[in-house]
Each structure stands twice: as C-alpha cells, then as structure tokens.
Design an enzyme around this catalytic site. Structure first.
Site, PDB file in Angstrom:
ATOM      1  N   LYS A  56       1.871   0.620  -7.474  1.00 57.57           N
ATOM      2  CA  LYS A  56       0.950   1.586  -8.087  1.00 57.57           C
ATOM      3  C   LYS A  56       1.548   2.988  -8.035  1.00 57.57           C
ATOM      4  CE  LYS A  56      -3.953   2.951  -7.859  1.00 57.57           C
ATOM      5  NZ  LYS A  56      -5.237   2.752  -7.148  1.00 57.57           N
ATOM      6  N   SER A  97     -10.776  -0.212  -5.853  1.00 57.03           N
ATOM      7  CA  SER A  97      -9.677  -0.153  -6.826  1.00 57.03           C
ATOM      8  C   SER A  97      -8.649  -1.274  -6.766  1.00 57.03           C
ATOM      9  CB  SER A  97      -8.958   1.189  -6.724  1.00 57.03           C
ATOM     10  OG  SER A  97      -9.694   2.154  -7.435  1.00 57.03           O
ATOM     11  N   SER A 128      -9.087   1.359  -9.989  1.00 54.52           N
ATOM     12  CA  SER A 128      -8.090   2.171 -10.628  1.00 54.52           C
ATOM     13  C   SER A 128      -6.695   1.552 -10.637  1.00 54.52           C
ATOM     14  CB  SER A 128      -8.009   3.527  -9.913  1.00 54.52           C
ATOM     15  OG  SER A 128      -7.558   3.356  -8.579  1.00 54.52           O
TER      16      SER A 128
HETATM   17  N1  GLN Z   1     -14.139   3.878  -8.650  1.00 53.90           N
HETATM   18  C1  GLN Z   1     -14.136   4.601  -7.428  1.00 53.90           C
HETATM   19  C2  GLN Z   1     -13.819   6.067  -7.692  1.00 53.90           C
HETATM   20  O1  GLN Z   1     -13.714   6.397  -8.811  1.00 53.90           O
HETATM   21  C3  GLN Z   1     -13.135   4.034  -6.457  1.00 53.90           C
HETATM   22  C4  GLN Z   1     -11.745   4.209  -6.925  1.00 53.90           C
HETATM   23  C5  GLN Z   1     -10.745   3.636  -5.972  1.00 53.90           C
HETATM   24  O2  GLN Z   1     -11.024   2.693  -5.233  1.00 53.90           O
HETATM   25  N2  GLN Z   1      -9.585   4.255  -5.948  1.00 53.90           N
HETATM   26  O3  GLN Z   1     -13.659   6.860  -6.817  1.00 53.90           O
END
Ligand code: GLN
Length: 458
Positions: A74, A173, A149
């Site tokens: 990532k 994510s 994400s």
């Molecule tokens: N969707 C959540 C956020 O926008 C978690 C994102 C993540 O786990 N990086 O913060």
C-alpha cells in the site's frame, strides 16, 4: 496449490521464482491499465531479485520464508526508492528514503516487492475513489468500487497480479476491501505488527496487515511481519505463534468452537448480505460450532466516536505537511475529504471544545471497549458481516455520513484494539460478500485458525 505450497515448490526447485513473477507481470500488463490497482511498478528490479533467488536456490543456498513470492505494498508504507504518496498530491514528489520495519522483514525473507498499490488519499475513505492516482476498479465487479482504503492491495490480489499484499486498517481499510473484492484480509491486534514507517491516519487505530487469496498466505505473511519492534514503542512484546504451523489439519476444528452472533450486526446490514452470513453460520454449526446469541448496545456510538478521534489524530498528523519538508502544503494540495477532516480536526482540537467532543469521545471509546471485552468473554470469536452493504458503483455521489456508514461493523475492532479478519462468504449476483471474525486481543492465531477451518468447509 495454496500460497504456502507454492513457496515450498519454489524452494524445492519445482517452480521458479522468475516464472512466478513473469506470470504476474503479464497479468499486470493486461489488467492494471483498467483496474489501476498498482500506481507504481518496478518490474525490472523485481525480475533481477527473482533471478537472484533462483540462483541461490540452484546453488543450494538458504532462502527466506517468502522466497519468490510476489508482493504489493500500500502506498502509505515506506519502501526505499518508491514514491510513497499516500495517494495525495501533497506527497507527489516524495520518494521513500528508508524501508519500514515490515518491509525490512519482507525483504529479509526474500519476498519480491513488485509495486505500490492504490488507496484513498491518506487512507481516509472506503472506496479508493479519492486517490490522486484515480480510482481502482473492483476486479470481481468492474463497474463498482473495490472498497478501501486499501482498495489497490485487495484488487491486486483479487485480479491475481501478485501473491500477497500489505494494507493498513484504521477503521476497516483491510477488511472492507477484502470483503468487496472476495479475498482475505487480516487486521492484527493493535501493537502486534510494527507501524514504523507507516504514514499515520489515526495512530491509535492504525495497523498494518496482509491480504491473500487463501489462509496459508495470511499466516505466512503474519509469520514474517508480526512481533516486537524496538523502533516502535506501541508494539507489544508477545510470543508470536507459528501461524503457518497452527493451521495444519484443521478438519474438525470447528467442533465446540463458540461463535458469538450479535443481533445488531444483522439489524444494520442489507438483507442479501444477512442471508449469506446466516447460511454460513448454519454451516459452521453443522460442523460442530456452537452459536451464542449476543447484543451490543453501543453499536450506534461506534461511528461518531471513531470519526471524532480519527479527525483529531489525523489533524495532528498532517501538521508536518506544511510545505517546507515535503514540497506542498496539504491544505493546498489535498482533496475534499482530507480537507474536511483537517477542518473538523482543527475545530474539535481547540481547547474550549475538547470537553465537548474529544474527551467525550475518549469516554465513549472506553465504554465500547468494555462492552466488547464483555461480549468476547464467553465466546471464541464474534461472527457477522464485514460490511453492511454491497460495494456501490464507481462515481456514485454519497454524503459523508452515507460513506461513513459502510464502516459501522469494522471500526469497533480499531476502537478496542482487537484483531479482525474478513474472508469470502459468497456473492450476490457475482458481487463478493465477506464474513468477519473478531477475537480477544492477541488471539490473532485463533482467527486465522477459524479462517482455515472455514476455508475447508467450501
Ligand atoms: N473508512 C475509515 C476512514 O475513512 C477507515 C479508513 C481506514 O481504515 N484507513 O477513516
């Protein structure tokens, strides 16, 4: 052949690391232009690595656990010489000057890093549409989002462009895109894996973890990355199990396993998803597992608590992107969602409001943690859907609250620091649906064992 068997066959000279990589490069060339899972590739260097590993094996030299396996990372984890942009224009020109601890461990075990994967900007999202590099498509349902994400990592594994990938999970994510793309994703216990070299979203929630198409791949990657890191003070000094060994001979292992089934997880989920998860729980019951019905009264507290803390921690983490060190000032370079969080975080962080919002959020977090600890007391794992909805179409306009609602079943693991995983459970007209397992802190092994047992039911 599963991932572990593949790695063994490379070691036994039945298969070549370079052939394994070349097959993936063909698939990347064919599918990545459309799917956009990888945002930067170093295939020549990877091929050089693979050939070197083949030579060492041919000469009878010792090679590492990941020898010849192809890995995507990532784009918020530092890898030397790759652009590490966290999918933001803010870091467009930033090139990793060092390897994060997890990357050093992967390289020490001869894993081949082929490229960096796409993500939501600074990991703040769950669709991978907010990336500066453009959206990633879901390989299993191409007009839909892959989730996020870590959408690029999930899509790269789902589209067979690599063996394994790393993501980060702050509120889902890893698990969310694993669910949407029909692969496995594992968020370790907070502190079980080093975050050193990860660009923070919200550091009291963030964890790095693996994606794979099978449990052996998840276990193998955990064998490599888990454990105390002297460079990172939030890592736990724990007895890291031999994950790969612990998932051998899993027949009958569901017998007597106590599955906590929380009514509220189903109340908030779409019917098509509920049906799949209920079927799979019945199947586990037939294999000898015991169902314990539970209630989680604080479920509706989870999203506001999570997002308040997330905004405050993220705001503080972004203060270093002031345009002096990294080229661009974040407020001038970032997208709408990141800017919204910076504004919200700055507002909530003001001294006069901290009692009103932040302190309350910390109290709510303790309450949620206490309730989850209570739920887990008498069961081995909590079981339910990973995401309450199917992935939406790319480009669909949603209000922030509608977007955040996708996270309702995943944020509780980050709020309480427990491990959680998503593994494929079925599909609705071809669109994948994941089932989530969560366990007590440091019972990461138990989750991986249940994933392995569940895999054998199919
Ligand atoms: N969707 C959540 C956020 O926008 C978690 C994102 C993540 O786990 N990086 O913060």
């Amino acid at each position: 052949m599963n991932i572990l068997e593949k790695s063994q066959s490379i070691r036994n000279r039945e298969k070549k690391a370079s052939d394994n990589l070349e097959k993936f490069i063909d698939r990347i060339n064919k599918h990545n232009p459309k799917i956009n899972a990888f945002v930067e590739l170093k295939t020549d260097e990877a091929l050089k690595n693979a050939k070197e590993i083949d030579n060492r094996i041919a000469n009878g030299e010792k090679v590492g656990k990941l020898a010849g396996l192809v890995i995507g990372i990532k784009n918020n984890i530092n890898v030397e010489d790759f652009h590490v942009t966290a999918a933001s224009k803010t870091l467009e020109n930033y090139i990793g000057t060092y390897d994060a601890t997890v990357i050093r461990r992967i390289k020490a075990e001869d894993g081949i890093i082929v490229g960096m994967t796409n993500m939501d900007e600074f990991a703040a999202g769950n669709s991978t549409e907010t990336s500066f590099h453009g959206p990633t498509l879901n390989p299993r349902a191409p007009e839909r989002i892959p989730g996020g994400s870590s959408g690029g990592s999930a899509a790269a594994v789902a589209a067979q462009m690599c063996d394994l990938a790393l993501g980060s999970d702050t509120g889902g994510s890893i698990r969310n895109p694993a669910s949407h793309c029909g692969v496995m994703g594992f968020k370790p216990t907070y502190g079980a894996v080093s975050r050193q070299g990860l660009l923070d979203l919200a550091m009291s929630f963030d964890q790095i973890g693996p994606f794979a198409v099978d449990t052996s791949g998840i276990a193998l990657m955990m064998d490599v990355i888990a454990g105390k890191d002297s460079l990172e003070c939030t890592t736990i000094n724990w007895n890291v199990p031999d994950f790969s060994a612990s998932i051998k001979d899993m027949q009958d292992s569901l017998k007597g396993m106590r599955l906590g089934v929380v009514q509220e997880f189903f109340d908030v989920s779409d019917e098509s998803i509920v049906n799949i998860i209920e079927d799979r729980i019945n199947q586990m019951q037939e294999a000898g597992a015991e169902v314990v019905e539970l209630n989680f009264d604080s479920l509706e507290l989870c999203l506001p608590t999570f997002y308040l803390i997330n905004f405050v921690e993220f705001f503080s983490a972004t203060r270093k992107y002031d345009g002096r060190k990294y080229g661009e000032r974040i407020e001038e370079a970032c997208g709408d969602e990141v800017l919204r969080r910076i504004h919200m975080g700055s507002y909530i962080s003001q001294k006069e409001y901290s009692g009103k919002y932040y302190k309350k959020a910390l109290q709510a977090r303790s309450l949620i943690k206490k309730e989850i600890t209570g739920l887990l007391k008498d069961v081995d794992v909590l079981v339910g859907p990973t995401v309450p909805k199917l992935p939406h179409k790319v480009g669909m306009e949603l209000e922030p609250m509608e977007i955040y609602a996708y996270d309702i079943l995943t944020v509780m693991a980050n709020l309480s620091g427990i491990p959680g995983a998503s593994t494929p459970a079925g599909d609705v007209d071809g669109i994948p649906v994941g089932i989530q397992f969560q366990a007590k802190p440091l019972e990461d092994e138990k989750i991986i064992q249940i994933m392995a047992a569940f895999e054998e039911l199919n």
